[in-house]
Enzyme design. Sequence first.
Site, PDB file in Angstrom:
ATOM      1  CG  ASN A   9      -1.787   1.191   1.345  1.00  0.00           C
ATOM      2  OD1 ASN A   9      -1.868   1.987   0.404  1.00  0.00           O
ATOM      3  ND2 ASN A   9      -2.458   1.350   2.475  1.00  0.00           N
ATOM      4  CD1 TRP A  10       3.617   1.063  -2.787  1.00  0.00           C
ATOM      5  CD2 TRP A  10       3.626   2.194  -4.722  1.00  0.00           C
ATOM      6  NE1 TRP A  10       4.362   0.353  -3.688  1.00  0.00           N
ATOM      7  CE2 TRP A  10       4.382   1.024  -4.879  1.00  0.00           C
ATOM      8  CE3 TRP A  10       3.479   3.065  -5.817  1.00  0.00           C
ATOM      9  CZ2 TRP A  10       5.006   0.703  -6.085  1.00  0.00           C
ATOM     10  CZ3 TRP A  10       4.097   2.744  -7.019  1.00  0.00           C
ATOM     11  CH2 TRP A  10       4.851   1.578  -7.157  1.00  0.00           C
ATOM     12  CE  LYS A  11      -0.326   3.294   4.695  1.00  0.00           C
ATOM     13  NZ  LYS A  11      -0.315   3.445   6.151  1.00  0.00           N
ATOM     14  CG  HIS A  96      -5.984   1.798   5.165  1.00  0.00           C
ATOM     15  ND1 HIS A  96      -5.582   2.776   6.037  1.00  0.00           N
ATOM     16  CD2 HIS A  96      -4.938   0.943   5.052  1.00  0.00           C
ATOM     17  CE1 HIS A  96      -4.334   2.528   6.419  1.00  0.00           C
ATOM     18  NE2 HIS A  96      -3.921   1.421   5.835  1.00  0.00           N
ATOM     19  CD  GLU A 165      -3.825  -2.696   7.505  1.00  0.00           C
ATOM     20  OE1 GLU A 165      -2.714  -2.972   7.069  1.00  0.00           O
ATOM     21  OE2 GLU A 165      -4.399  -1.618   7.288  1.00  0.00           O
ATOM     22  N   GLY A 171       1.364   2.503  10.873  1.00  0.00           N
ATOM     23  CA  GLY A 171       2.249   3.674  10.895  1.00  0.00           C
ATOM     24  C   GLY A 171       3.038   3.796  12.183  1.00  0.00           C
ATOM     25  N   GLY A 224       2.717  -1.071   4.446  1.00  0.00           N
ATOM     26  CA  GLY A 224       2.662   0.345   4.084  1.00  0.00           C
ATOM     27  C   GLY A 224       4.053   0.861   3.800  1.00  0.00           C
TER      28      GLY A 224
HETATM   29  P1  PGA Z   1       2.575   0.531   7.826  1.00  0.00           P
HETATM   30  O1  PGA Z   1       1.125   0.678   7.184  1.00  0.00           O
HETATM   31  O2  PGA Z   1       3.144  -0.760   7.291  1.00  0.00           O
HETATM   32  O3  PGA Z   1       3.308   1.718   7.361  1.00  0.00           O
HETATM   33  O4  PGA Z   1       2.373   0.480   9.307  1.00  0.00           O
HETATM   34  C1  PGA Z   1       0.306  -0.441   7.116  1.00  0.00           C
HETATM   35  C2  PGA Z   1      -0.998  -0.098   6.465  1.00  0.00           C
HETATM   36  O5  PGA Z   1      -1.385   1.062   6.422  1.00  0.00           O
HETATM   37  O6  PGA Z   1      -1.660  -0.962   5.956  1.00  0.00           O
END
Ligand code: PGA
Length: 247
Positions: A9-11, A96, A165, A171, A224
């Site tokens: 997930n590149w966001k 999400h 999650e 994060g 992420g």
């Molecule tokens: P992260 O994000 O790996 O940066 O904690 C995970 C996610 O948002 O799915």
Amino acid sequence: MRRPLVVANWKMNTNLSDAIVLATAIRDGVENISGVEVVICPPAIWLVEVSQIIHKEIGHLGLGAQNIHYMPDGSYTGEISAGMVRDVAKYVILGHSERRKNFAETNDIIARKTAVALDTGLIPIICVGEEKKSQNSVSEVVTQLKESLFGINKNELDQIIVAYEPVRAVGAEEPATPEHSARVIDQLREVLSIQTPILYGGAINAGNIYSFVQRPEIDGVLVGRDSLNAPGFIKICRIVSEYKRMV
Ligand code: PGA
């Protein structure tokens, strides 16, 4: 057997040239890794570009969006429909925690998005997770999942993916423990079919992935930050492939 999966997930990260370099590096890096399906979810604006890179194609490498609207089309300025995504990609992340929190997405909205995704032939990756760890964590997440799947037929459960999650781990510095995650996932399984892959997501990296993939309850991971670093992400894919062959 359920397929092991690693989702990137590149966001809201990467510019066009970053996206091209990263997608190309991931494609080349996972080409020879078998036994794991890898799904890249770039920002929507780069979907077409990334599809041209990865569709040259390695069977176990797929493409997904990070969101869709719940209406099939119409006057929804700035939004992207399931049909638009389906023209270039196969998956979509829904629910999400960042969308639940920042865009007020409720379980009801997610259920509507799940329905339109399935009707359009997209595979939804539905995220659920408790805000804080408490005695009620498990029931909170199970309720979230049931409500996010409202109206979905039992026979469609084979066509979805679920990602557990815990919000506090997304994060964050540290993931949830594999033991807690496996306990929650065990209960989520009761709501799903035996074929539904259930992933863990939140602070996963190449150093901590081992303890998660060793758990038979966890079918893969949603990554992420570490999906923006090609060598680290490829290492995660390799470890998932190696361990899932053994468990
Ligand atoms: P992260 O994000 O790996 O940066 O904690 C995970 C996610 O948002 O799915």
